[in-house]
Design an enzyme around this catalytic site. Structure first.
Site, short mmCIF file in Angstrom:
data_model
loop_
_atom_site.label_atom_id
_atom_site.label_comp_id
_atom_site.label_asym_id
_atom_site.label_seq_id
_atom_site.Cartn_x
_atom_site.Cartn_y
_atom_site.Cartn_z
N CYS A 191 33.45 17.12 32.13
CA CYS A 191 34.33 15.90 32.58
C CYS A 191 33.67 14.72 33.01
CB CYS A 191 35.62 16.28 33.17
SG CYS A 191 34.97 16.94 34.86
N GLU A 235 28.50 19.60 40.09
CA GLU A 235 28.00 18.32 40.16
C GLU A 235 26.71 18.13 41.14
OE1 GLU A 235 31.26 15.61 40.47
OE2 GLU A 235 32.03 16.84 42.04
N ASP A 284 27.98 12.76 38.47
CA ASP A 284 27.31 13.24 39.81
C ASP A 284 26.33 13.91 39.56
OD1 ASP A 284 28.37 11.67 41.99
OD2 ASP A 284 30.28 12.75 41.61
N HIS A 320 33.42 3.27 39.66
CA HIS A 320 34.78 3.68 39.29
C HIS A 320 35.51 2.48 38.60
CE1 HIS A 320 33.64 7.17 41.19
NE2 HIS A 320 34.78 7.85 40.58
C1 PEP Z 1 31.45 13.60 37.75
O1 PEP Z 1 30.92 13.37 38.72
O2 PEP Z 1 31.02 13.67 36.67
C2 PEP Z 1 32.91 13.38 37.73
C3 PEP Z 1 33.48 13.60 36.58
O3 PEP Z 1 33.65 12.91 38.87
P1 PEP Z 1 33.72 11.44 39.23
O4 PEP Z 1 33.11 10.75 38.21
O5 PEP Z 1 35.03 11.39 39.57
O6 PEP Z 1 32.93 11.62 40.82
MG MG Z 2 32.00 13.56 40.69
#
Ligand code: PEP
Ligand code: MG
Length: 763
Positions: free
Chosen positions: A677, A606, A630, A364
């Site tokens: 996304c 995911e 994910d 993150h």
């Molecule tokens: C993902 O897992 O691709 C996603 C968009 O969510 P995050 O990265 O916040 O887990």
């Molecule tokens: Mg995710």
């Protein structure tokens, strides 16, 4: 032998510093294997030479003076083969070479094992004997096991600069060096390193001479006084919940801080010239190791208490000890693990680059850096965090390279790349108000992933047509308790008003895994397979309901379509349950008098199991979105944060492409829109492939949007489908990436993909 091995490893933990642990190792190995000579050679990263850094059995002044070129002699042979070499008569071997200063020709038996860390030979452990003998299999295995165990320490010592100190005592000026990490955020950043050291990790404190002993003593007094006050306060607070017996631990802590115990020991070490943090580390680790070796299990457990106490005092010391110099204007932030709040401590416009020793592109910290457009290298495990401060650093976020103290040639080369990049960025600004459609007129929704209010303007400036993913855990992580419904409403409203009438996709709280909340700790053996996302919020309907109510209220009176998105769904029942709660929240908000529309509800794909349920899911909801970060992690069983396996985190792995295409097909078969996304959507290669598959929405960090728009406007849907069709027949992600990049280059879009050569440095 197992016991001997365990004992050596345990003793290593007690050794005060890396130097001492090497001496201890060679001595123990000579004794256990009954060898006349035992030596450790470590590689100098800059020269590639192997220098003897510890020895037992030879004249002591050979240490630090004997060194061999990378392929020289038997040591070079071990390094080259990266395998043990076991010879009964070393001097007759063709690769033997006599090293000045060593009486090596009198030693016949030679056993050398490589010290390997992440496929790299960092050193060679050697034992020798006058006798002609071949070492036994179990002796070879013993040394090999030990070498594997210490490899991590050696790599760490390289990172902390300890190894440089061993080879070239007193050499303060670091030479030009290049370190490899993994690409975090594309771009090139040049600046001055500003290091944020991890707070209170005892093991990482370097030994260092005190510049002023009295000041160090004073600093220590303050830190220990503060630790005392803290412990007394906690003790008092706990009096309500714990009996006197259970609180004895706090008394024990206070005793440990006494002069007669640790406190005195630390002071003595400071008086003999060590700085306060180093003295504390030495005293604590020694004491903890003593406890660890005790037979009695109760006493063994006390070692954890000693460490805990040490951490506490160290945290205070790092707070009170010494002022940090102000950060430079053009700074490159270097930290063991760069986190979102850490970045928030500095003015973003002064952050030229980021180097994180841990984590990967999908951590993150990296995702936030991406949102802010700061060139970032992740997982650069070997960057010498303790010596890099104030040095010039180049961050090559395209290839995951870090240059420290670059030469004028390297600097000029990168200066040129940077200038080209800036010019490109200026050109892209002109695309802001143009539609995102392919050359043959096929429209694609380019939306943004967001979480911070500060990203709103940047997103709109870059032409975002909606929010495809609002990571609501970001505002949750900012405070020291759960935000109230009203606080949430206000934060969500700010985004919705700014984007109105564009659609806004709000993801329900996705904590757990690598997204912890400091005030809601989740202790798990295996967090990525644990209590994450919707699993947490369905177990806490009060959190879920409050959040959905806040979203609905924030949307009241606006044209903007509210899309509520559920993360980490693995089973149909979770969707039905969440929908029931959303229905209930809606009724409640209407009863409160708000004029709210029925929101759209969608699900993230995911978890691999959800791929096979896509059609079922699509029938139940209004939209779907793939969380490719994910999905890749779970599909390929590769931790998205672990730099050791970062090169296996392949978002365009052939299996991923097949899965992504199947998901899009299933959604369209049910006439439901589908987006993506994850970070993949924000790369030119990923965007082209996803357009070819028919994804309706590509949602990405604002920083990537102009580049992706430029690519989309320069290709046709037919091109994308053709590129995809061929990619789907390929067997590896390298092949796929190379193919897509070639196609982009052929279309005159080479500026969208990394295309510079990383300059070599002269060793
Ligand atoms: C993902 O897992 O691709 C996603 C968009 O969510 P995050 O990265 O916040 O887990
Ligand atoms: Mg995710």
């Amino acid at each position: 032998m197992l016991d001997a091995l365990r004992q050596v490893v345990q003793d290593l933990g007690a050794a005060p510093g890396f130097r001492a642990s090497l001496d201890l190792l060679v001595a123990r190995v000579a004794m256990i294997l009954d060898a006349e000579v035992s030596s450790i050679y470590l590689r100098d990263r800059t020269t590639g030479r192997f220098t003897m850094v510890a020895n037992e059995g030879l004249d002591t002044n050979v240490v630090g003076h004997v060194s061999l070129a990378a392929h020289e002699g038997l040591v070079g042979l071990v390094a080259e083969r990266a395998e043990p070499v076991n010879l009964d008569e070393g001097p007759t071997h063709e690769r033997f070479s006599k090293v000045a200063g060593l009486p090596e020709d009198v030693f016949n038996a030679f056993l050398g094992v490589p010290i390997v860390h992440v496929r790299e030979v960092l050193g060679v452990f050697v034992i020798q004997d006058r006798r002609k003998r071949r070492y036994e299999e179990d002796e070879v295995a013993f040394l090999a096991t030990l070498a594997a165990q210490i490899a991590g320490h050696v790599s760490h010592a390289e990172a902390t600069g300890d190894i440089g100190g061993l080879a070239r005592p007193g050499d303060a000026k670091s030479p030009e060096a290049r370190f490899r990490g993994v690409p975090g955020v594309p771009g090139i950043g040049v600046g001055t390193a500003y290091v944020v050291l991890p707070t209170a990790r005892l093991e990482l404190v370097p030994d260092q001479e005190a510049t002023d002993i009295d000041t160090e003593l004073e600093v220590f007094e303050r830190a220990i006084g503060q630790a005392r006050a803290d412990i007394e306060r906690i003790n008092e607070q706990m009096a309500k919940n714990l009996g006197p017996e259970e609180r004895e631990l706090f008394d024990a802590y206070l005793h440990m801080l006494d002069d007669a115990a640790l406190g005195g020991d630390v002071r003595d070490r400071i008086r003999s010239g060590q700085w306060a943090q180093g003295a504390l580390k030495q005293a604590i680790l020694e004491q903890a190791a003593t406890f660890e070796q005790m037979q009695d299990s109760y006493l063994r457990e006390r070692s954890a208490d000693v460490r805990e106490l040490g951490q506490r005092v160290l945290a205070n010391l790092q707070d009170v000890g010494g002022e940090r110099p102000p950060h430079p204007d053009n700074m490159v932030l270097v930290a063991e693990e760069v986190t979102a709040p850490m970045m928030a401590d500095f003015p973003i416009e002064q952050l030229r680059g980021i180097v994180s020793l841990k984590g990967s592109r999908n951590s993150h910290g990296a995702i936030l850096a991406d949102a802010l457009g700061i060139p970032t290298v992740m997982g650069a495990m070997d960057v010498p965090i303790y010596t890099v401060e104030s040095q010039t650093v180049i961050v090559d976020g395209y290839y995951g390279e870090v240059f420290v103290n670059p030469s004028a040639v390297v600097r000029d080369t990168y200066g040129q790349f940077e200038a080209e990049e800036e010019e490109f960025a200026r050109e892209l600004e002109g695309l802001r108000d143009l539609p995102s459609e392919t050359r043959d007129g096929y429209a694609i929704n380019l939306w943004v992933n967001i979480g911070l209010v500060s990203e709103i303007t940047r997103s709109l400036d870059r032409g975002a047509e909606g929010i495809g993913l609002f990571r609501t855990e970001v505002p949750f992580a900012m405070g020291d308790r759960f935000p109230t419904e009203e606080e949430q409403r206000a934060a969500y409203r700010e985004h919705m008003e700014a984007f109105d009438p564009r659609p806004v996709t709000m993801r329900t709280l996705d904590i757990g895994g690598d997204k912890p909340l400091s005030y809601f700790p989740i202790e798990e053996e295996n967090p990525f397979l644990g209590w994450r996302g919707i699993r947490v919020t369905l177990d806490h309907p009060e959190i879920f309901l409050g959040q959905v109510r806040a979203m609905l209220k924030a949307n009241a009176g606006l044209e903007c379509i509210l899309r509520i998105m559920l993360p980490m769904v693995s089973r149909i029942e979770q969707i039905a349950e969440a929908q029931a709660l959303i229905g209930r929240a809606h009724r409640e908000v209407v009863e409160e008098g708000y004029d709210v529309k029925t929101p759209m509800v969608g699900v993230m794909i995911e978890i691999p199991a959800a791929i096979y349920l896509t059609r079922e899911i699509a029938r139940m909801v209004d939209f779907l979105a793939v969380g490719s970060n994910d999905l890749t992690q779970y599909m390929l069983a590769v931790d998205r944060n672990n730099p050791r396996v970062a090169d296996l985190f392949e978002e365009v792995h052939p299996s991923m492409l097949i899965a992504l295409r199947e998901i899009a097909k299933s959604c369209h078969a049910e006439d439901k829109p589908v987006g993506i996304c994850g970070e993949l959507a924000g790369t030119p290669e990923g965007a082209v492939l996803c357009v070819g598959m028919g994804y309706d929405v590509l949602s990405m960090n604002a920083a990537n949007l102009p580049r992706v728009k430029w690519v989309i406007r320069s290709v046709s849907l037919r091109d994308c489908r053709r590129i995809l069709a061929r990619a789907l027949r390929m067997r590896s992600s390298e092949e796929i990436l190379a193919w897509v990049r070639d196609q982009l280059v052929d279309a005159g879009l080479e500026r969208a993909v990394p295309h510079h050569e990383v300059p070599a440095i002269l060793g």
